[in-house]
Scaffold this motif. Structure first.
Motif, PDB file in Angstrom:
ATOM      1  N   PHE A 291     -10.391  -4.143  -3.156  1.00  0.00           N
ATOM      2  CA  PHE A 291     -10.119  -3.559  -1.945  1.00  0.00           C
ATOM      3  C   PHE A 291      -9.613  -4.722  -1.210  1.00  0.00           C
ATOM      4  CE2 PHE A 291     -12.072   0.541  -3.173  1.00  0.00           C
ATOM      5  CZ  PHE A 291     -10.338   1.204  -2.482  1.00  0.00           C
ATOM      6  N   TYR A 292      -9.948  -6.316  -1.277  1.00  0.00           N
ATOM      7  CA  TYR A 292      -9.731  -7.407  -0.826  1.00  0.00           C
ATOM      8  C   TYR A 292      -8.255  -7.865  -1.169  1.00  0.00           C
ATOM      9  CZ  TYR A 292     -14.803  -8.939   0.145  1.00  0.00           C
ATOM     10  OH  TYR A 292     -16.000  -8.637   1.085  1.00  0.00           O
ATOM     11  N   GLY A 293      -7.433  -8.102   0.229  1.00  0.00           N
ATOM     12  CA  GLY A 293      -6.165  -8.682  -0.416  1.00  0.00           C
ATOM     13  C   GLY A 293      -5.484  -6.962  -0.159  1.00  0.00           C
ATOM     14  N   ARG A 294      -6.304  -6.474   0.065  1.00  0.00           N
ATOM     15  CA  ARG A 294      -4.744  -4.556   0.389  1.00  0.00           C
ATOM     16  C   ARG A 294      -4.610  -4.523   1.209  1.00  0.00           C
ATOM     17  NH1 ARG A 294      -6.885  -2.069  -4.108  1.00  0.00           N
ATOM     18  NH2 ARG A 294      -5.894  -0.014  -3.889  1.00  0.00           N
ATOM     19  N   LYS A 295      -3.786  -4.053   1.254  1.00  0.00           N
ATOM     20  CA  LYS A 295      -2.754  -3.880   3.011  1.00  0.00           C
ATOM     21  C   LYS A 295      -3.393  -2.988   3.626  1.00  0.00           C
ATOM     22  CE  LYS A 295       1.397  -5.253   0.884  1.00  0.00           C
ATOM     23  NZ  LYS A 295       1.865  -4.654   0.298  1.00  0.00           N
ATOM     24  N   PRO A 296      -3.198  -2.654   4.551  1.00  0.00           N
ATOM     25  CA  PRO A 296      -4.325  -1.270   5.241  1.00  0.00           C
ATOM     26  C   PRO A 296      -3.358  -0.386   4.809  1.00  0.00           C
ATOM     27  CG  PRO A 296      -3.444  -2.988   6.936  1.00  0.00           C
ATOM     28  CD  PRO A 296      -3.140  -3.325   6.095  1.00  0.00           C
ATOM     29  N   GLU A 297      -1.971  -0.239   4.703  1.00  0.00           N
ATOM     30  CA  GLU A 297      -1.484   1.136   3.939  1.00  0.00           C
ATOM     31  C   GLU A 297      -2.092   1.671   2.622  1.00  0.00           C
ATOM     32  OE1 GLU A 297      -0.386  -1.953   5.972  1.00  0.00           O
ATOM     33  OE2 GLU A 297       1.654  -1.593   4.085  1.00  0.00           O
ATOM     34  N   ASP A 298      -2.532   0.362   1.724  1.00  0.00           N
ATOM     35  CA  ASP A 298      -3.345   0.990   0.769  1.00  0.00           C
ATOM     36  C   ASP A 298      -4.298   2.034   0.420  1.00  0.00           C
ATOM     37  OD1 ASP A 298      -1.363  -0.330  -0.338  1.00  0.00           O
ATOM     38  OD2 ASP A 298      -2.279  -2.311  -0.114  1.00  0.00           O
ATOM     39  N   TYR A 299      -5.309   1.847   1.705  1.00  0.00           N
ATOM     40  CA  TYR A 299      -6.648   2.218   1.648  1.00  0.00           C
ATOM     41  C   TYR A 299      -6.604   3.481   3.266  1.00  0.00           C
ATOM     42  CZ  TYR A 299      -7.254  -1.728   4.145  1.00  0.00           C
ATOM     43  OH  TYR A 299      -7.534  -2.408   4.812  1.00  0.00           O
ATOM     44  N   TYR A 300      -7.451   3.878   3.544  1.00  0.00           N
ATOM     45  CA  TYR A 300      -7.863   4.621   4.770  1.00  0.00           C
ATOM     46  C   TYR A 300      -9.755   4.490   4.467  1.00  0.00           C
ATOM     47  CZ  TYR A 300      -8.612   7.563   8.776  1.00  0.00           C
ATOM     48  OH  TYR A 300      -8.639   8.319   9.606  1.00  0.00           O
ATOM     49  N   ILE A 301     -10.225   4.259   5.676  1.00  0.00           N
ATOM     50  CA  ILE A 301     -11.921   3.906   5.805  1.00  0.00           C
ATOM     51  C   ILE A 301     -12.196   5.204   6.596  1.00  0.00           C
ATOM     52  CG2 ILE A 301     -13.298   2.307   6.889  1.00  0.00           C
ATOM     53  CD1 ILE A 301     -11.377  -0.064   6.646  1.00  0.00           C
ATOM     54  N   LEU A 302     -13.218   5.738   6.054  1.00  0.00           N
ATOM     55  CA  LEU A 302     -13.872   6.518   6.750  1.00  0.00           C
ATOM     56  C   LEU A 302     -15.164   6.251   7.030  1.00  0.00           C
ATOM     57  CD1 LEU A 302     -12.715  10.328   7.188  1.00  0.00           C
ATOM     58  CD2 LEU A 302     -14.107  10.515   5.551  1.00  0.00           C
ATOM     59  N   GLY A 303     -15.472   6.960   8.279  1.00  0.00           N
ATOM     60  CA  GLY A 303     -16.966   6.570   8.698  1.00  0.00           C
ATOM     61  C   GLY A 303     -17.028   7.964   8.053  1.00  0.00           C
ATOM     62  N   GLY A 304     -18.262   8.659   9.759  1.00  0.00           N
ATOM     63  CA  GLY A 304     -18.729   9.678   9.444  1.00  0.00           C
ATOM     64  C   GLY A 304     -17.812  11.140   9.473  1.00  0.00           C
ATOM     65  N   GLY A 305     -16.460  10.993   9.634  1.00  0.00           N
ATOM     66  CA  GLY A 305     -15.362  11.801   9.734  1.00  0.00           C
ATOM     67  C   GLY A 305     -15.002  12.292  10.806  1.00  0.00           C
TER      68      GLY A 305
END
Ligand code: EPU
Length: 334
Positions: A34-48
């Motif tokens: 994921f290095y170098g990807r824009k925030p629109e390219d992924y979604y970070i989830l913790g415990g939800g």
């Protein structure tokens, strides 16, 4: 066609949203793709546990599962622990108490992961994370860099931090460093803690007893997400200036309030919501909890939109009646 992976068991509201894939991060290196990807390219989830999913997440979800707990500094009465972002928060609170490290007892039973704790500067029963927070290690995904963010840099405030603003969606917190004490510093002045201890005839409580009291209060007021979908307090309490507070008191003499930082006054949003009759309200499967008016609940099959519609009705009604603007504590995905 709907996306293949259900997120129902990955969010405490139990909303049946979907995503294309979930990537489990157990080590920093798992993030390399994921290095170098824009925030629109992924979604970070913790415990939800602090999110309302109003729509599908059409990008890959990154789920933090980095584990580990160790003492990295031990000097006199103070110790510093380093904990993996994917550890369960309450499990770490219990572990620190077993080790004789104090400072987290009032934050017992808060749902969610350690990595999510600095994001909203979790707080309960008179203590906030910022009091023990030293720094966190993180990966800045778009820059493809490992970074460290100290207390000053984290800009923590009431249920707020830099991770909700400038760094939103950009960093994944890998490890959190917390400074704890080997000497107990008992804090029981908030709300019902002292009442619970008195009822058990405990005059000089230990940190473990404070933790138990907090656990029993939380269990009595807050619904268990495993039984009834919810994300804790849906709204923040309101911070206002003393002039506005005075004017409100003239109209609503029984309005409760608490002193807050920088001369502000904290008004419990739950009181405003309850006063307007929403507490216990249910429409379809979306509701306002019967024992804690700040908590919105999913009785089974509510959609994120249905919960959000109820939230908006409550926000409008508080604004119309009290002239105050409720802010969401929960992150909204739409
Ligand atoms: N109150 C009501 N009706 C209710 C509940 C509360 O009128 O249904 C009033 C009472 O005046 C009470 C006051 O609100 O004295 C405060 O209530 P409580 O101690 O239950 O806490 P809260 O302000 O509603 C905050 C946090 C909680 C945290 C508790 C205890 C926020 C947004 N919420 O709630 O955090 O557990 O204090 O410290 O600040 C969470 O963030 O998800 C969460 C549950």
């Amino acid at each position: 066609m709907s996306l293949p992976v259900s997120l129902k068991s990955s969010n405490s509201f139990s909303i049946d949203s979907h995503c294309p894939a979930i990537y489990y991060i157990r080590h920093e290196n798992d993030l390399l793709p994921f290095y170098g990807r824009k925030p629109e390219d992924y979604y970070i989830l913790g415990g939800g546990t602090n999110i309302l999913l109003m729509s599908e997440i059409s990008r890959p979800v990154i789920k933090v599962e980095i584990k580990g707990r160790e003492v990295i500094h031990d000097e006199g009465d103070q110790i510093v622990i380093r904990v993996g972002g994917g550890e369960n928060w309450h499990a770490i609170v219990e572990w620190t108490l077993q080790q004789g490290f104090y400072g987290l007892e009032n934050l017992s039973l808060i749902p969610g992961t350690v990595g999510a704790a600095p994001v909203q500067n979790i707080g309960a029963y008179g203590v906030e994370l910022q009091e023990v927070f030293v720094r966190c290690e993180a990966v800045h995904i778009p820059d493809g860099k490992m970074i460290s963010i100290n207390k000053e840099g984290a800009k923590m405030a009431y249920r707020d931090s830099i991770f909700k603003h400038e760094l939103r969606g950009k960093v994944l917190i890998t490890y959190v460093h917390l400074k704890l004490s080997k000497k107990p510093n008992i804090r029981v002045s908030y709300g019902d803690i002292s009442k619970v201890l008195e009822s058990k005839k405990i005059l000089n409580p230990s940190p473990a007893e404070v933790s138990e009291a907090v656990i029993s209060i939380r269990r009595s007021k807050l619904p268990d997400p495993a039984v009834l979908g919810n994300a804790g307090s849906f709204f923040k309490n309101i911070l206002t200036d003393s002039l506005t507070h005075q004017k409100l008191l003239e109209k609503f003499p029984d309005l409760p309030s608490f002193p807050a930082d920088h001369g502000k006054v904290k008004i419990p949003s739950a009181w405003l919501i309850e006063k307007l009759g929403w507490k216990g309200f249910r429409e379809g499967d979306a509701g306002c909890h019967k024992d804690q008016a700040l908590v919105l609940v999913n009785y089974g099959n509510a959609t994120g939109i249905e919960i959000w519609n109820l939230a908006q009705r409550i926000m409008r009604s508080v604004h119309e009646h009290f002239g105050l603007k409720l802010e969401c504590e929960v992150n909204i995905w739409n």
